[in-house]
Design an enzyme around this catalytic site. Structure first.
Site, PDB file in Angstrom:
ATOM      1  N   GLU A  68      39.653   1.017  69.251  1.00  0.00           N
ATOM      2  CA  GLU A  68      38.971  -0.190  69.349  1.00  0.00           C
ATOM      3  C   GLU A  68      39.746  -1.150  67.992  1.00  0.00           C
ATOM      4  O   GLU A  68      39.766  -0.559  66.658  1.00  0.00           O
ATOM      5  CB  GLU A  68      37.331   0.113  68.914  1.00  0.00           C
ATOM      6  CG  GLU A  68      36.582  -1.896  68.196  1.00  0.00           C
ATOM      7  CD  GLU A  68      35.426  -1.017  68.026  1.00  0.00           C
ATOM      8  OE1 GLU A  68      34.275  -1.705  67.809  1.00  0.00           O
ATOM      9  OE2 GLU A  68      34.395  -0.098  68.298  1.00  0.00           O
TER      10      GLU A  68
ATOM     11  N   LYS B  94      33.110  -6.474  74.836  1.00  0.00           N
ATOM     12  CA  LYS B  94      32.490  -5.654  74.553  1.00  0.00           C
ATOM     13  C   LYS B  94      31.131  -5.796  74.761  1.00  0.00           C
ATOM     14  O   LYS B  94      30.563  -7.105  74.422  1.00  0.00           O
ATOM     15  CB  LYS B  94      32.514  -5.251  72.495  1.00  0.00           C
ATOM     16  CG  LYS B  94      31.069  -4.180  72.398  1.00  0.00           C
ATOM     17  CD  LYS B  94      32.028  -3.420  70.756  1.00  0.00           C
ATOM     18  CE  LYS B  94      31.105  -2.148  71.374  1.00  0.00           C
ATOM     19  NZ  LYS B  94      31.678  -1.758  69.420  1.00  0.00           N
TER      20      LYS B  94
ATOM     21  N   CYS C 122      33.726   1.383  72.709  1.00  0.00           N
ATOM     22  CA  CYS C 122      32.381   2.251  71.509  1.00  0.00           C
ATOM     23  C   CYS C 122      31.433   2.460  71.528  1.00  0.00           C
ATOM     24  O   CYS C 122      30.860   3.416  72.199  1.00  0.00           O
ATOM     25  CB  CYS C 122      32.739   1.300  70.022  1.00  0.00           C
ATOM     26  SG  CYS C 122      32.517   2.912  68.648  1.00  0.00           S
TER      27      CYS C 122
ATOM     28  N   VAL D 271      31.299   6.467  63.910  1.00  0.00           N
ATOM     29  CA  VAL D 271      31.627   6.277  62.723  1.00  0.00           C
ATOM     30  C   VAL D 271      30.315   7.780  63.224  1.00  0.00           C
ATOM     31  O   VAL D 271      29.384   8.253  64.364  1.00  0.00           O
ATOM     32  CB  VAL D 271      30.884   5.171  61.981  1.00  0.00           C
ATOM     33  CG1 VAL D 271      31.507   4.111  61.994  1.00  0.00           C
ATOM     34  CG2 VAL D 271      29.687   4.676  63.161  1.00  0.00           C
TER      35      VAL D 271
END
Length: 281
Positions: A44, A115, A148, A175
């Site tokens: 990404e 997205k 993501c 993350v």
């Protein structure tokens, strides 16, 4: 023979350094091509980095696609090497700004996905898309694209599968998830594996490494087969890495769609399911 090598390049793009990021992506695309890959998935935000202070900063590094330097570079590489590329871009479309991922093939730009599910500060930086969840037809198979946080929504996988996708390519900047135990795979990998299994399709979740403006990224890229098990990865949390897996998007369709034990798409009970909006707290 419809089998081919699918590659995922896990590395760390540099925020605000579009030219350097083009060079980085070229390195990994050429590495993948040398290993025989016909399709390469990049992380990404591979074009310009991710942790922007605000919309104005993101706009400084955004480019139209097609039409910008990243488009020209990836199109030239795809044509030269005879392969397909999926990679994340900071996209400018008129007055609108998107966190996007593009599909580029030997004949140029083949599709853009913007997205759908904006995470955290993305909601104040990027515009929301209304284009839906497209599936792109290629000689390799039917390819859907997500980004993501989209993996946190089972509808992403299911919508792609119902539209005929053989593969969900998922550029990501994963993350750390609070409370993640060391004894189980990271949440993103579990979601990709489950999405692949319950929708009988391949999933390539390709994340990045490094730390950007204090935000840590966890790597852990993964290519899962339609049974849900990893074909390549999970990659480590720190090192840049090229994942390679032999896949057969087209040739595997009979086995995927006609499993004698269960067919998660055909066996759905749509007469029982509920749908509708839930207010965000």
């Amino acid at each position: 023979m419809t089998a081919f090598v699918l590659a995922g390049a896990q590395y760390a793009p540099r925020i605000g350094e579009v030219a350097a990021n083009i060079d980085l992506s070229e390195h990994w695309i050429r590495e993948a091509a040398a290993a025989g890959a016909r399709l390469v998935v990049l992380p990404e935000a591979a074009s310009a980095g991710y942790v922007f202070d605000d919309r104005a900063e993101a706009e400084r590094y955004a480019e139209p696609f097609p039409g910008g330097s990243v488009h020209r570079a990836w199109s030239a590489l795809a044509a030269e090497l005879g392969l397909w590329i999926v990679g994340g871009v900071t996209e400018r479309a008129g007055e609108r700004l998107y966190n996007s991922a593009v599909l580029v093939g030997p004949h140029g730009h083949a599709g853009t996905y913007r997205k759908a599910h904006l995470w955290n500060d993305e909601q104040r930086i990027y515009d929301r898309q209304d284009d839906g969840l497209p599936v792109f037809s290629t000689p390799l198979g039917e390819i859907a694209v997500g980004i993501c946080y989209d993996a946190w929504f089972p509808e992403t996988f299911r919508s792609a599968a119902l539209a005929g996708a053989d593969l969900l390519a998922l550029p990501a900047n994963w993350v750390p998830v609070p409370g993640q135990p060391d004894t189980v795979p990271v949440m993103a990998d579990m979601l990709c594996m489950t999405g692949a299994h319950s929708n009988q399709m391949y999933v390539a979740g390709i994340s990045r490494t490094g730390t950007e403006r204090g935000q840590e990224f966890i790597g852990r890229s993964l290519i899962a087969g339609p049974e849900g098990w990893p074909l390549a990865g999970p990659a480590g949390p720190v090192a840049d890495e090229l994942l390679l897996a032999e896949v057969d998007l087209i040739g595997s369709r009979p086995a995927r769609h006609h499993n004698p034990f269960n067919q998660p798409l055909a066996d759905r009970r749509t007469d029982l399911y509920r749908s509708g909006p839930l207010a965000r707290p």
